[in-house]
Design a protein around this motif. Structure first.
Motif, PDB file in Angstrom:
ATOM      1  N   ALA A  35       0.634  -1.230   0.157  1.00 30.56           N
ATOM      2  CA  ALA A  35       0.174  -0.106   0.134  1.00 30.56           C
ATOM      3  C   ALA A  35       1.051   1.279  -0.009  1.00 30.56           C
ATOM      4  CB  ALA A  35      -1.008   0.221   1.210  1.00 30.56           C
ATOM      5  N   ALA A  36       2.217   1.187   0.443  1.00 35.62           N
ATOM      6  CA  ALA A  36       2.996   2.354   0.442  1.00 35.62           C
ATOM      7  C   ALA A  36       3.167   3.223  -0.922  1.00 35.62           C
ATOM      8  CB  ALA A  36       4.342   1.869   0.971  1.00 35.62           C
ATOM      9  N   ASP A  37       2.878   4.341  -0.755  1.00 39.42           N
ATOM     10  CA  ASP A  37       3.172   5.370  -2.055  1.00 39.42           C
ATOM     11  C   ASP A  37       4.411   6.138  -1.905  1.00 39.42           C
ATOM     12  OD1 ASP A  37       1.997   7.085  -0.138  1.00 39.42           O
ATOM     13  OD2 ASP A  37       0.027   7.310  -1.062  1.00 39.42           O
ATOM     14  N   ASP A  38       5.111   6.025  -0.760  1.00 36.66           N
ATOM     15  CA  ASP A  38       6.128   6.940  -0.416  1.00 36.66           C
ATOM     16  C   ASP A  38       7.534   5.959  -0.695  1.00 36.66           C
ATOM     17  OD1 ASP A  38       7.177   9.688   0.974  1.00 36.66           O
ATOM     18  OD2 ASP A  38       8.393   7.905   1.680  1.00 36.66           O
ATOM     19  N   GLU A  39       8.586   6.083  -1.189  1.00 35.51           N
ATOM     20  CA  GLU A  39       9.595   5.439  -1.634  1.00 35.51           C
ATOM     21  C   GLU A  39      10.656   5.273  -0.200  1.00 35.51           C
ATOM     22  OE1 GLU A  39      10.589   3.022  -3.877  1.00 35.51           O
ATOM     23  OE2 GLU A  39       8.519   3.661  -4.602  1.00 35.51           O
ATOM     24  N   ASP A  40      10.610   6.338   0.585  1.00 34.69           N
ATOM     25  CA  ASP A  40      11.424   6.284   1.714  1.00 34.69           C
ATOM     26  C   ASP A  40      10.860   5.452   2.681  1.00 34.69           C
ATOM     27  OD1 ASP A  40      13.340   7.969   0.795  1.00 34.69           O
ATOM     28  OD2 ASP A  40      12.362   9.592   1.537  1.00 34.69           O
ATOM     29  N   ALA A  41       9.250   5.552   2.988  1.00 31.35           N
ATOM     30  CA  ALA A  41       8.789   4.727   3.666  1.00 31.35           C
ATOM     31  C   ALA A  41       8.761   3.264   3.317  1.00 31.35           C
ATOM     32  CB  ALA A  41       7.038   4.954   3.639  1.00 31.35           C
ATOM     33  N   LYS A  42       8.635   3.033   2.109  1.00 32.61           N
ATOM     34  CA  LYS A  42       8.847   1.443   1.403  1.00 32.61           C
ATOM     35  C   LYS A  42      10.085   0.906   1.853  1.00 32.61           C
ATOM     36  CE  LYS A  42       6.291   0.392  -2.045  1.00 32.61           C
ATOM     37  NZ  LYS A  42       5.934   0.137  -3.476  1.00 32.61           N
ATOM     38  N   VAL A  43      11.157   1.674   1.991  1.00 33.11           N
ATOM     39  CA  VAL A  43      12.336   0.915   2.042  1.00 33.11           C
ATOM     40  C   VAL A  43      12.230   0.699   3.835  1.00 33.11           C
ATOM     41  CG1 VAL A  43      14.835   1.623   2.277  1.00 33.11           C
ATOM     42  CG2 VAL A  43      13.601   2.151   0.507  1.00 33.11           C
ATOM     43  N   ILE A  44      11.999   1.723   4.608  1.00 33.31           N
ATOM     44  CA  ILE A  44      11.786   1.004   6.245  1.00 33.31           C
ATOM     45  C   ILE A  44      11.020  -0.099   6.258  1.00 33.31           C
ATOM     46  CG2 ILE A  44      11.194   2.023   8.204  1.00 33.31           C
ATOM     47  CD1 ILE A  44      11.591   4.895   7.344  1.00 33.31           C
ATOM     48  N   LEU A  45      10.033  -0.046   5.602  1.00 36.23           N
ATOM     49  CA  LEU A  45       8.952  -1.459   5.858  1.00 36.23           C
ATOM     50  C   LEU A  45       9.759  -2.534   5.226  1.00 36.23           C
ATOM     51  CD1 LEU A  45       5.840   0.656   4.688  1.00 36.23           C
ATOM     52  CD2 LEU A  45       6.537   0.052   6.970  1.00 36.23           C
ATOM     53  N   GLN A  46      10.216  -2.361   3.994  1.00 40.33           N
ATOM     54  CA  GLN A  46      10.774  -3.674   3.368  1.00 40.33           C
ATOM     55  C   GLN A  46      11.992  -4.175   4.178  1.00 40.33           C
ATOM     56  OE1 GLN A  46      11.565  -2.004  -0.594  1.00 40.33           O
ATOM     57  NE2 GLN A  46       9.955  -3.341  -1.439  1.00 40.33           N
ATOM     58  N   ASP A  47      12.866  -3.120   4.519  1.00 39.78           N
ATOM     59  CA  ASP A  47      14.188  -3.664   5.603  1.00 39.78           C
ATOM     60  C   ASP A  47      13.711  -4.154   6.977  1.00 39.78           C
ATOM     61  OD1 ASP A  47      15.810  -2.587   3.707  1.00 39.78           O
ATOM     62  OD2 ASP A  47      16.464  -0.894   4.701  1.00 39.78           O
TER      63      ASP A  47
END
Length: 333
Positions: A35-47
């Motif tokens: 659902a993430a539409d912000d790349e910085d947020a997606k990196v935190i979530l994926q890591d």
């Protein structure tokens, strides 16, 4: 890998609890990443997802070596990725920050309950990882100005001691209550901040829940959060202090559930336990006599709410039992 000494009942309990919590977080992250539409947020979530998955495998390894059954926890059946967003405006990182705030306390507690070196090391590593994720979440939210900070205060220029028992006064009808001190404000601020988020979380869960009884339970949780926000905000306002607020993490109009009712109920139970612990600490450190009573009253409401949730989970077969001790009376019979 076993260390030659069997794990204790306390270590089995903490590993079981950690497994439940981490499988829940893994499922939540799987939804948030899509659902993430912000790349910085997606990196935190994926890591975070990658690391949590690794820690879960280590728990499985310890339990397997001990001959213990692997808990069910939460599986892919408890998350529905690709559904419309139930929350907007940086909800994902605000949610992760709150989960990591809870985890930091749990991992420190579990570390103190461990005796075997490999399990002590496991919780040390887990605590360090959790703190690093929490830091990333705080930095992310502050950069976007969606994390309400505690009220500012004039710095003290001298040390002061209470000169009379009046410092403890909170109910004196013939004199004004003293202004709140910074310790008291910090706990009230934290309670309001977490309940503002909790109110939105319960709103979204109520919109998306499938079972009518569960939906009603989340509505009740929303109203409880609103009551806590209102009462504690009034205490701050009486001392001319602005209550915290944020424009982020609001529930959308979606009515499609991203998670199973089982997962949402467990998540709510976890937040209830966190609220009880925070209230207990706030009660212990509040010196104005009206504040502990106000906190205890709210703790009673949270406890009752949490117990009601446990009954719903048990009735629906969602309440996985922790490992039990041997029932000697039953064995004898």
């Amino acid at each position: 890998m076993t260390q030659g000494k069997a794990i204790s009942s306390a270590e089995l309990a903490t590993l079981w609890m950690t497994y439940q919590q981490k499988t829940m977080i893994l499922r939540i992250l799987e939804y948030l990443i899509v659902a993430a539409d912000d790349e910085d947020a997606k990196v935190i979530l994926q890591d975070t997802h990658t690391k949590v998955k690794g820690y879960l495998e280590r728990i499985k390894g310890i339990l397997k070596d001990e001959g213990a059954v692997i808990p069910v926890g939460f599986t892919e059946e408890d998350v529905y990725t690709g559904v419309p967003k139930l929350f907007d405006n940086h909800f994902d990182i605000m949610f992760l920050r709150l989960l990591k705030s809870i985890s930091m306390g749990l991992h420190t507690l579990h570390l103190s309950m461990s005796y075997r070196k490999d399990i002590i090391l496991f919780y040390k590593e887990l605590a360090g990882f959790t703190q690093s994720v929490y830091d990333k979440c705080v930095d992310y939210l502050q950069q976007r100005d969606v994390l309400p900070s505690a009220p500012s205060v004039t710095m003290p220029t001298k040390v002061e001691f209470a000169e009379s028992p009046n410092y403890m006064s909170g109910f004196n009808l013939f004199s004004e209550k003293r202004a709140l001190n910074t310790v008291e404000v910090s706990f009230l601020h934290f309670a309001i901040e977490t309940n503002v988020f909790g109110m939105q979380l319960m709103t979204g869960f109520a919109q998306a829940a499938n079972e009518p009884e569960v939906k009603k339970y989340f509505v009740k949780g929303k109203e409880l959060s609103k009551k806590i926000i209102s009462d504690f905000s009034q205490l701050l306002i009486q001392s001319d202090i602005q209550p915290p607020s944020t424009w982020g993490a609001k529930a959308t109009n979606s009515k499609v559930a991203p998670f199973s009712d089982k997962l949402m109920m467990y998540c709510t139970s976890l937040f209830c336990n966190f609220g009880l612990g925070s209230n207990a600490i706030g009660t212990a450190f509040s010196l104005r006599s009206d504040l502990p009573l106000a906190l205890v009253e709210k703790a009673k409401d949270i406890l009752t709410y949490g117990q009601d949730g446990g009954k719903i989970m048990a009735k629906n077969g969602w309440l996985e039992q922790p490992p039990g001790m041997e029932d000697r009376n039953k064995l004898i019979k």
